[in-house]
Design an enzyme around this catalytic site. Structure first.
Site, short mmCIF file in Angstrom:
data_model
loop_
_atom_site.label_atom_id
_atom_site.label_comp_id
_atom_site.label_asym_id
_atom_site.label_seq_id
_atom_site.Cartn_x
_atom_site.Cartn_y
_atom_site.Cartn_z
N ASP A 93 0.86 -1.29 -0.05
CA ASP A 93 0.03 0.11 0.05
C ASP A 93 0.89 1.25 -0.12
O ASP A 93 2.05 1.15 0.40
CB ASP A 93 -0.98 0.08 1.41
CG ASP A 93 -2.06 -1.03 1.18
OD1 ASP A 93 -1.97 -1.95 0.04
OD2 ASP A 93 -2.86 -0.87 2.21
N HIS A 245 3.62 -2.49 3.14
CA HIS A 245 3.63 -1.13 2.63
C HIS A 245 5.04 -1.10 1.99
O HIS A 245 6.08 -1.29 2.29
CB HIS A 245 3.63 -0.16 3.65
CG HIS A 245 2.30 -0.20 4.40
ND1 HIS A 245 1.84 -1.11 5.42
CD2 HIS A 245 1.11 0.42 4.11
CE1 HIS A 245 0.71 -0.97 5.76
NE2 HIS A 245 0.28 0.04 5.20
#
Length: 727
Positions: A93, A245
């Protein structure tokens, strides 16, 4: 040409005139828009946890709360899907990040693994090459909104905008659209509540698969490589969607954890594929073409241009910061030394100058002011002859002077030829070797001429600049010009005096040796700033040009924005012309070379480049107020204002002026300074485009008159002045 055709052309010129004035404003607006665009796509990504507190979940279907991490509500049906056994879908993300995304991609490539990158529009717009690399290397792209808001708190219009802008950036970066979506601050399916579930339904109705996860690495907390690996491991033999991430902070632990866990899981028989491959579904990517593709490319191009422009502007801000500090530092130190030099007891330039002086007053339609000007000279405590050179006036200026019948005052008439020609005519008719020049709207104090010529006691002095002061300072715009004259002009002149590179002898109050004027060829018509031109010529010829602080002259400053614009436009453009005309001084030897290598760079930096870059201070103030850090930005701006206030206060003290006008200094910086920016920018545009500017005569009101003991006093205005330009 018929009068009708001339009239049409005149109307056409008038229609074009506003665009010429608007061009600098449009340029500044474009720069500001690009900077705002840059700030927008640099919006900060927050830690990946919910901003808003959880609410009840009684409106969330049980099939969702107890379902799988891939949610399909397209067509109004609710379906959840999980990853098959022995397959892992790695999801990342908040990217792409220029530092960590390439490292994540390198690790995935090293271990022949695929994943899904849920990108934000802001980061995609800034780093499109990384998104293209993801697609080229077989990874899948999903949307993570444009700038990462909590969609549960947004309207449907904002949600639509976030999705469409995210798709626009993706189309521009990699020529594809995607059907995958992950809401910011999402986690597991059972975490849906009454606030965010309607968002998922709404987005599903637009054809998106919503992807959450069932294995959270919590790498955004940076708990350590071992802990990230432990939390990322699927249940033995089970499939998993792992949340990680590649942006939003230091992701070194994520990269290290990937490099450790990928070979371990592969050894256990796990495959690392993208989502649609794992689910045996059609690819999430759809090629983009036509108008949508060009719109995406245009968006990326604009963002990239804003990125590069901001880098240039930031460098310009550093330059202007250095110039501002340097200039103010030099002004304070050298002004102090200058005042100490000329005010010490017993200071003299040389033998006292008592010989008569010729005062030249070029005049074009100065009926409102000329009587005050001439009578102030009659009060002089130094012997003078006064020559009023009437430059083809149509308002009876010459007749007014002749009707005064004052002793020692002569009128020389000529056809309209411009100020330089009028001054040269006056020089030819002057009877004395010392020549004072002033404007037809200026009033001298009784001691002005005497103070102005005393420096000629030094035989090296060829010209002297006086102290021009604003007489009509009662209005706000007049008060701002008063501050500018006292601070900007007179502190500068003290500084340049000691550095021996005075750039301009003001046309309102200056004095010259006749021999010096003859050696440089008199006043030139080559530029619109004949006073700057002649001053530079004096330096190049080896003469000293000094500043006489007590030679005060009261002049009428422009009283409207339009007149002020015209005056400063002429000054700015004329100064550029003069610098360009005398550019050979940079490579010459002797006095000319000294001025060229000292004076021209200082004048160019402080009077042309510095004011041109100065708007960046205010531009970045707006940028900081909108995008932060607000506190630091305001502090820095107030710091610059404090330095300016200190310089202004010292300048007012040196000139023995009251400090009251300085109350309006902050407002001057916000409003008046912006006008000066635009004027200078217009001058640059005119110079770079090869345009020509005619000399514009300002409208005078005659509000500055002489008073016993010196100083300005208001007088009643006469009839409207002729505003025809001198050509």
């Amino acid at each position: 040409m018929t009068s009708r055709k001339r009239g049409r052309r005149a109307k056409a010129r008038r229609r074009r005139l506003p665009l010429r004035y608007l061009m600098p404003v449009l340029v500044l607006a474009a720069l500001m828009a690009m900077l705002m665009l840059r700030g927008y796509v640099h919006s900060e990504i927050l830690a990946d946890h919910r901003i808003a507190p959880s609410t009840y979940n009684d409106q969330v279907p049980e099939a969702i709360r107890k379902g799988k991490p891939v949610i399909d509500v397209r067509g109004g049906k609710i379906n959840t899907v999980g990853v098959p056994d022995d397959r892992v879908v790695l999801t990342f993300d908040d990217g792409p990040d220029p530092e960590w995304t390439p490292k994540v991609l390198d690790v995935l490539k090293k271990h022949d693994a695929r994943g899904v990158f849920f990108v934000t529009g802001t980061m995609t717009s800034r780093h499109p090459e990384l998104v293209q690399r993801m697609v080229d290397e077989g990874h899948e792209i999903g949307l993570h909104t444009f700038n990462h808001p909590d969609l549960a708190l947004q309207s449907t219009g904002r949600i639509d905008w976030e999705l469409s802008q995210n798709q626009l950036a993706l189309a521009g970066a990699a020529n594809v659209r995607t059907s995958l979506f992950r809401p910011p601050y999402s986690s597991f399916a059972h975490a849906f509540d009454n606030r965010n579930w309607p968002v998922t339904e709404y987005i599903g109705g637009h054809g998106y698969l919503t992807v959450v996860n069932n294995t959270d690495s919590q790498d955004w907390k940076r708990p350590g490589v071992d802990e990230i690996v432990r939390r990322s491991m699927p249940e033995p033999g089970k499939g998993a969607i792992v949340l990680m991430h590649d942006s939003g902070g230091d992701r070194s632990q994520t990269v290290a954890a990937l490099d450790r866990m990928l070979p371990d899981l592969k050894a256990k028989g796990y495959e690392f594929t993208n989502l649609t491959q794992a689910l045996d579904m059609p690819s999430a990517h759809t090629p983009v073409s036509g108008l949508d593709l060009w719109k995406g490319k245009a968006w990326i191009l604009l963002v990239q241009a804003a990125e590069h422009l901001t880098t240039v502007l930031a460098a310009g801000l550093a330059v202007i910061g250095f110039l501002v500090i340097t200039r103010f530092g030099l002004m304070l130190v050298l002004s102090f030394l200058h005042a100490r030099k000329v005010r010490r007891r017993g200071f003299r330039w040389g033998p006292p100058i008592t010989e008569p002086v010729s005062v030249l007053v070029p005049a074009y339609n100065e009926a409102k002011c000329i009587e005050n000007t001439v009578r102030s000279l009659m009060d002089s405590d130094h012997p003078v002859e006064v020559l009023v050179i009437d430059d083809g006036s149509t308002d009876g200026t010459a007749r007014i002077v002749e009707d005064l019948r004052l002793p020692g005052v002569r009128v020389v008439r000529q056809l309209n030829a411009g100020k330089p020609a009028a001054l040269n005519r006056g020089i030819a008719n002057a009877r004395h070797d010392l020549i004072v020049m002033m404007d037809g709207d200026t009033v001298f104090e009784p001691s002005t001429v005497r103070e102005l010529v005393q420096p000629f006691g030094d035989p090296k002095v060829g010209a002297v600049a006086g102290n021009a002061k604003v007489g009509n300072r009662d209005s706000l715009i007049g008060a701002w010009q008063h501050i500018e004259y006292v601070m900007g002009f007179n502190l500068d002149r003290r500084m340049y005096d000691l550095l021996r590179c005075m750039p301009t002898i003001p046309g309102a109050v200056g004095a010259f040796r006749r021999s010096a004027l003859q050696r440089v060829g008199g006043m030139s018509e080559d530029t619109l700033a004949e006073d700057t031109d002649i001053t530079m010529a004096m330096h190049r010829d080896g003469w000293h040009v000094v500043y006489a602080e007590n030679a005060r002259a009261w002049t009428e400053a422009p009283e409207s924005v339009q007149q002020l614009w015209s005056q400063r436009y002429r000054w700015s453009y004329g100064t550029m012309q003069a610098i360009w005309k005398h550019r050979r001084a940079l490579v010459e030897r002797g006095p000319s070379g000294r001025f060229g290598r000292v004076g021209l760079p200082l004048v160019s930096l402080f009077m042309v480049l510095g004011p041109l870059l100065a708007p960046l201070i205010d531009v970045f103030l707006l940028y900081g107020l909108v995008f932060g850090p607000t506190g630091k930005t305001v502090t820095a701006w107030l710091g610059v204002l404090a330095i300016q206030l200190a310089c202004a206060a010292y300048a007012f003290r040196l000139d023995r002026e009251k400090m009251v006008p300085l109350i309006s200094l902050p407002l001057q910086q916000i409003l008046y300074r912006q006008l000066m920016y635009v004027v200078l920018l217009q001058s640059w545009i005119t110079a770079l485009t090869g345009g020509r500017l005619r000399w514009q005569k300002l409208r005078r009101t005659g509000v500055v008159g002489s008073a016993p003991g010196g100083g300005p006093r208001p007088v009643d205005p006469a009839a409207p002045a002729d505003r025809r330009p001198v050509t």
